[in-house]
Write a protein that holds these residues in place. Structure first.
Motif, PDB file in Angstrom:
ATOM      1  N   VAL A 331      -4.653  -9.066  -3.141  1.00 15.65           N
ATOM      2  CA  VAL A 331      -4.142  -8.738  -4.459  1.00 15.65           C
ATOM      3  C   VAL A 331      -2.646  -9.029  -4.511  1.00 15.65           C
ATOM      4  CG1 VAL A 331      -3.532  -6.332  -3.947  1.00 15.65           C
ATOM      5  CG2 VAL A 331      -4.210  -6.957  -6.269  1.00 15.65           C
ATOM      6  N   SER A 332      -2.150  -9.321  -5.710  1.00 16.67           N
ATOM      7  CA  SER A 332      -0.715  -9.472  -5.950  1.00 16.67           C
ATOM      8  C   SER A 332      -0.226  -8.270  -6.738  1.00 16.67           C
ATOM      9  CB  SER A 332      -0.409 -10.754  -6.727  1.00 16.67           C
ATOM     10  OG  SER A 332      -0.735 -11.900  -5.961  1.00 16.67           O
ATOM     11  N   THR A 333       0.963  -7.796  -6.420  1.00 16.76           N
ATOM     12  CA  THR A 333       1.487  -6.609  -7.075  1.00 16.76           C
ATOM     13  C   THR A 333       3.003  -6.693  -7.131  1.00 16.76           C
ATOM     14  OG1 THR A 333       1.407  -4.188  -7.082  1.00 16.76           O
ATOM     15  CG2 THR A 333       1.679  -5.262  -4.941  1.00 16.76           C
ATOM     16  N   ILE A 378       3.256  -8.293   2.267  1.00 17.20           N
ATOM     17  CA  ILE A 378       3.700  -7.053   2.908  1.00 17.20           C
ATOM     18  C   ILE A 378       2.658  -6.523   3.884  1.00 17.20           C
ATOM     19  CG2 ILE A 378       5.202  -6.422   0.998  1.00 17.20           C
ATOM     20  CD1 ILE A 378       3.018  -4.539  -0.001  1.00 17.20           C
ATOM     21  N   ASN A 379       1.592  -7.298   4.110  1.00 18.67           N
ATOM     22  CA  ASN A 379       0.542  -6.867   5.036  1.00 18.67           C
ATOM     23  C   ASN A 379       0.338  -7.916   6.125  1.00 18.67           C
ATOM     24  OD1 ASN A 379      -1.260  -4.832   5.805  1.00 18.67           O
ATOM     25  ND2 ASN A 379      -2.998  -5.851   4.850  1.00 18.67           N
ATOM     26  N   ALA A 380       1.451  -8.565   6.549  1.00 18.19           N
ATOM     27  CA  ALA A 380       1.392  -9.564   7.608  1.00 18.19           C
ATOM     28  C   ALA A 380       1.649  -8.897   8.952  1.00 18.19           C
ATOM     29  CB  ALA A 380       2.421 -10.664   7.359  1.00 18.19           C
ATOM     30  N   SER A 381       0.959  -9.378   9.985  1.00 21.05           N
ATOM     31  CA  SER A 381       1.055  -8.741  11.298  1.00 21.05           C
ATOM     32  C   SER A 381       1.822  -9.609  12.278  1.00 21.05           C
ATOM     33  CB  SER A 381      -0.347  -8.464  11.849  1.00 21.05           C
ATOM     34  OG  SER A 381      -1.020  -9.676  12.149  1.00 21.05           O
ATOM     35  N   ALA A 382       2.198  -9.008  13.400  1.00 19.81           N
ATOM     36  CA  ALA A 382       2.911  -9.703  14.462  1.00 19.81           C
ATOM     37  C   ALA A 382       1.958 -10.617  15.222  1.00 19.81           C
ATOM     38  CB  ALA A 382       3.531  -8.685  15.416  1.00 19.81           C
ATOM     39  N   PRO A 383       2.474 -11.667  15.865  1.00 23.05           N
ATOM     40  CA  PRO A 383       1.607 -12.525  16.679  1.00 23.05           C
ATOM     41  C   PRO A 383       0.852 -11.719  17.726  1.00 23.05           C
ATOM     42  CG  PRO A 383       3.756 -13.547  16.393  1.00 23.05           C
ATOM     43  CD  PRO A 383       3.868 -12.166  15.827  1.00 23.05           C
ATOM     44  N   GLY A 384      -0.438 -12.036  17.838  1.00 20.59           N
ATOM     45  CA  GLY A 384      -1.271 -11.393  18.833  1.00 20.59           C
ATOM     46  C   GLY A 384      -1.909 -10.098  18.407  1.00 20.59           C
ATOM     47  N   ILE A 404      -6.660  -1.800   5.212  1.00 16.39           N
ATOM     48  CA  ILE A 404      -6.676  -3.022   4.402  1.00 16.39           C
ATOM     49  C   ILE A 404      -6.435  -4.222   5.313  1.00 16.39           C
ATOM     50  CG2 ILE A 404      -5.487  -4.291   2.576  1.00 16.39           C
ATOM     51  CD1 ILE A 404      -5.011  -1.641   1.186  1.00 16.39           C
ATOM     52  N   THR A 405      -7.355  -5.167   5.302  1.00 15.29           N
ATOM     53  CA  THR A 405      -7.278  -6.349   6.164  1.00 15.29           C
ATOM     54  C   THR A 405      -7.002  -7.628   5.377  1.00 15.29           C
ATOM     55  OG1 THR A 405      -9.675  -6.629   6.023  1.00 15.29           O
ATOM     56  CG2 THR A 405      -8.824  -5.327   7.869  1.00 15.29           C
ATOM     57  N   ALA A 406      -6.741  -7.524   4.098  1.00 15.32           N
ATOM     58  CA  ALA A 406      -6.454  -8.701   3.273  1.00 15.32           C
ATOM     59  C   ALA A 406      -4.941  -8.856   3.093  1.00 15.32           C
ATOM     60  CB  ALA A 406      -7.140  -8.565   1.909  1.00 15.32           C
ATOM     61  N   ASN A 407      -4.545 -10.036   2.608  1.00 17.09           N
ATOM     62  CA  ASN A 407      -3.133 -10.277   2.321  1.00 17.09           C
ATOM     63  C   ASN A 407      -2.744  -9.575   1.025  1.00 17.09           C
ATOM     64  OD1 ASN A 407      -2.805 -11.910   4.589  1.00 17.09           O
ATOM     65  ND2 ASN A 407      -3.415 -13.755   3.471  1.00 17.09           N
ATOM     66  N   ILE A 408      -1.658  -8.837   1.052  1.00 12.18           N
ATOM     67  CA  ILE A 408      -1.136  -8.154  -0.131  1.00 12.18           C
ATOM     68  C   ILE A 408       0.192  -8.810  -0.487  1.00 12.18           C
ATOM     69  CG2 ILE A 408      -0.459  -5.963  -1.139  1.00 12.18           C
ATOM     70  CD1 ILE A 408      -3.411  -6.126  -0.338  1.00 12.18           C
ATOM     71  N   THR A 409       0.220  -9.525  -1.596  1.00  7.69           N
ATOM     72  CA  THR A 409       1.411 -10.254  -2.014  1.00  7.69           C
ATOM     73  C   THR A 409       2.227  -9.400  -2.972  1.00  7.69           C
ATOM     74  OG1 THR A 409       0.265 -12.359  -1.766  1.00  7.69           O
ATOM     75  CG2 THR A 409       2.287 -12.355  -3.070  1.00  7.69           C
ATOM     76  N   SER A 410       3.424  -9.039  -2.553  1.00  3.15           N
ATOM     77  CA  SER A 410       4.331  -8.278  -3.401  1.00  3.15           C
ATOM     78  C   SER A 410       5.392  -9.224  -3.949  1.00  3.15           C
ATOM     79  CB  SER A 410       4.993  -7.154  -2.598  1.00  3.15           C
ATOM     80  OG  SER A 410       5.898  -6.424  -3.410  1.00  3.15           O
ATOM     81  N   ILE A 411       5.514  -9.280  -5.276  1.00  5.26           N
ATOM     82  CA  ILE A 411       6.541 -10.116  -5.898  1.00  5.26           C
ATOM     83  C   ILE A 411       7.803  -9.280  -5.947  1.00  5.26           C
ATOM     84  CG2 ILE A 411       7.266 -11.300  -7.981  1.00  5.26           C
ATOM     85  CD1 ILE A 411       3.610 -11.018  -6.990  1.00  5.26           C
ATOM     86  N   GLN A 412       8.748  -9.577  -5.074  1.00  6.24           N
ATOM     87  CA  GLN A 412       9.911  -8.719  -4.897  1.00  6.24           C
ATOM     88  C   GLN A 412      11.098  -9.540  -4.423  1.00  6.24           C
ATOM     89  OE1 GLN A 412       8.055  -6.227  -1.850  1.00  6.24           O
ATOM     90  NE2 GLN A 412       9.352  -7.162  -0.281  1.00  6.24           N
TER      91      GLN A 412
END
Length: 658
Positions: A331-333, A378-384, A404-412
């Motif tokens: 989702v985008s927010t 805002i829901n991106a993880s570190a390598p590994g 939540i395991t999906a990408n959350i796109t924050s327009i900021q």
């Protein structure tokens, strides 16, 4: 794809006094744009004719034939997810300005109003509004045998055994959005001395939180893992979002005439980041996506056409103002409290009148887009760490699991984009000729271009995205000329008679462009073993300098491909990003010449006919696109396409003026 645009406007000026004037303008625009294939005619071919459950729907725009994508063949039916669509948009604008002249001052103040109304039908998810079935042929292939081919795919289609099936339902029709903007300003143009003029002012702008036609928008709140819809279940219309009291934006300009031939100009101004709230248009729960992906055994079909599309996911209840976001729904927010930033623009220019009817200028022009808004995951993880390392794979403030395991796109607001340039110009004008040369030396740096999100979304590694902007061209030379040939009336030669009739009235014009190429990145699209959810990998650069042979076409690399190496980390080693930066390479330069030959005939009195012949890309010069920068691709490092002007184009036209 027919379209209709209707525009209405009106304006008026009222003279209040000899030094006081009021002008008012209002406007309205209505756009109706849409596209639909011929089969969208009200007949549900999938549901009622082919008897495939789960296809089509009750809306007229859900009618038509489902899509059948068969590997190795052209698709059957309507397999384009973006079709059909229908936009019915309205825009209202108004402005009022009051001007007052007092001595050496010219005061002006006014207001601006914009109201944009979007009303869309566009369920452009993976499966479209009718449903799409894919056939890769695995269901009819021999296990542990040869890879499925197009004949296996055709057999799977004939047997009705799809390898994938999907459909997207738009739960509210239309998707509506109401976007408003208000602005006030005051400005003074002050002639301080005969040589010095100062212009200064202040502008105020505010972008109120948007709404829909019937309710408020649906905003995902990462603090709770919930989606709030304004106006439902006690949720405020603005979903408790804050946009502040608006922005105060100063402007200042100075012009000083040193001599009759030399003028200094300088200016500074702020502009609000103009990013609108358009991502709310299709935010969850606007859509319900039905997807039946391939299971663990690729030889087992996901369903049969006899069973059709099976929706195992519950449809969200649109009457509820508070809904949990499903863990796998992207989702985008926007942030609950949006701190909209500003763009700072400044310049200093010297203009001088030169001998031989020449005029020249040279100056510095720059901008700083501080906190330029971007699409930030805002829901991106570190390598590994994979999905388990995502920030929202956690519990909310009340201790309930979110996961939540999906990408959350924050327009900021993200990072600062900069532009610095030396801009020069020389022009020569005479009674019938104009020639000019413009040259710009510039540098543009940002973290992502326009609305694109950064490739590496993991916040602690954000500086890896800093680099030359994708539109950066350090050298930009433009030259232009308009030359009335010296034949015919009021010219030097062939001023009368047959010679004037044959040679008179011709004009030659042209534009020459020569620019540096644009930057591109070296990336690693597959085989990364990165396991950093939400981010992409880049390879390692193993040579300090990269050679540029400048080759064109396959087998003739544009740069030394051996300067880069794939990052392929063993499973027992810590994952990492490669060391290549963003946009470190630059593609082929751009050159173009456009020419035009016009001739004007005097028909009678004030009636004139102008005949035009134009050649775009007159030299038929090929401008090449950037090479493939994906080290995982077989065409890595090769230029395989052209860009820009295309081949030479001849154009003919006529213009009648009276």
């Amino acid at each position: 794809a027919p379209g209709s645009t209707q525009v209405a406007g009106g304006g008026g000026t009222y003279t209040i006094g000899s030094t006081l004037f009021l002008d008012v303008n209002v406007g309205y625009t209505r756009q109706r744009l849409g596209a639909q294939a011929p089969d969208v005619n009200g007949t549900n071919f999938g549901l009622d004719v082919l008897r495939i459950p789960g296809t089509n729907g009750p809306d007229f725009l859900q009618s038509g034939i489902p899509g059948f994508q068969i590997n190795g063949f052209a698709s059957l039916g309507n397999a384009q997810p973006a079709n059909p669509f229908l936009f019915r948009d309205n825009q209202y604008v108004a402005s009022a300005n009051l001007s007052w002249f007092k001595g050496k001052h010219s005061f002006r103040t006014g207001l601006d109003y914009q109201n944009q109304q979007l009303n869309h039908f566009q369920p452009q998810g993976a499966g479209g509004p009718r449903g799409i079935f894919a056939f890769n042929g695995n269901a009819t292939a021999l296990q542990n045998g040869s890879t499925a081919n197009q004949f296996n795919a055709w057999a799977a289609f004939l047997l009705g055994l799809p390898s994938g099936a999907s459909k997207t339902e738009q739960l509210r029709n239309p998707m509506s959005l109401r976007l408003k903007t208000y602005a006030l300003y005051v400005r003074d143009h002050w002639q301080m001395t005969p040589k010095l003029t100062v212009t200064y002012g202040l502008r105020w702008e505010i972008y109120p939180f948007p709404t829909r036609a019937e309710v408020g928008v649906s905003r995902f709140d990462p603090e709770t893992g919930l989606v709030y819809t304004g106006g439902l279940s006690g949720v405020p219309k603005d979903t408790n979002a804050e946009v502040g009291v608006g922005q105060f934006l100063p402007r200042l300009g100075v012009a000083y005439r040193l001599t009759e031939n030399t003028v200094f100009r300088g200016g500074y101004g702020q502009s609000a980041d103009p990013r609108p709230y358009t991502e709310f248009r299709s935010a969850y729960p606007m859509f319900n996506a039905v997807s039946m992906p391939q299971g663990a055994n690729p030889f087992v079909p996901v369903t049969t056409l006899r069973l059709g599309l099976v929706n195992n996911a519950p449809t969200p209840d649109l009457a509820q103002g508070v809904l949990p976001l499903p863990p796998n729904v992207a989702v985008s927010t926007y942030p609950r409290k949006l701190d909209r930033k500003a763009v700072h623009s400044f310049n200093f220019i010297v203009e001088r009148q030169l001998p031989w009817s020449l005029a020249g200028s040279i100056g510095y022009v720059g901008t700083r887009a501080v906190g330029q808004m971007g699409n930030i995951n805002i829901n991106a993880s570190a390598p590994g760490t994979g999905d388990a390392g995502r920030p929202l794979f956690t519990t909310n403030a009340q201790g309930a699991p979110v996961r939540i395991t999906a990408n959350i796109t924050s327009i900021q607001p993200y990072r600062t984009a900069t532009y610095d340039s030396l801009q020069t110009q020389v022009t020569r004008r005479s009674a019938s000729n104009v020639i000019g040369v413009v040259y710009t030396l510039s540098k543009a740096i940002n973290y992502a271009d326009n609305d694109a999100g950064p490739r590496i979304q993991y916040e602690p590694e954000a500086e890896r995205n800093r680099g030359r902007a994708g539109y950066d061209r350090p050298h930009n030379l433009q030259a232009y000329f308009v030359w009335d040939l010296p034949f015919g009336r009021e010219q030097r030669w062939a001023t009368r008679g047959l010679a004037s009739a044959i040679f008179g009235g011709f004009q030659l014009n042209g534009i020459v462009s020569a620019m540096s190429g644009t930057p591109f990145s070296i990336v690693q699209g597959s085989g990364a073993n990165l396991n950093a959810a939400g981010s992409g990998q880049v390879p390692d650069q193993i040579l300090s300098e990269v050679a540029y042979p400048g080759g064109i076409g396959l087998g003739n690399p544009y740069f030394d491909r051996s300067a880069f190496a794939v990052v392929n980390i063993p499973a027992n080693q810590p994952q990492r990003f490669g060391n290549v930066g963003r946009n470190t390479m630059r593609g082929p330069s751009f050159h173009n010449l456009d020419l035009g030959l016009f001739r004007t005939f005097s028909v009678s009195g004030h009636v004139k006919l102008q005949v035009r012949a134009e050649a775009l890309n007159a030299l038929n010069h090929a401008n090449f696109a950037n090479p493939n920068g994906d080290i995982s691709s077989a065409t890595f490092g090769f230029v395989t396409a052209t860009t820009g002007t295309g081949e030479r184009t001849l154009r003919f036209g006529a213009r009648l003026s009276f």
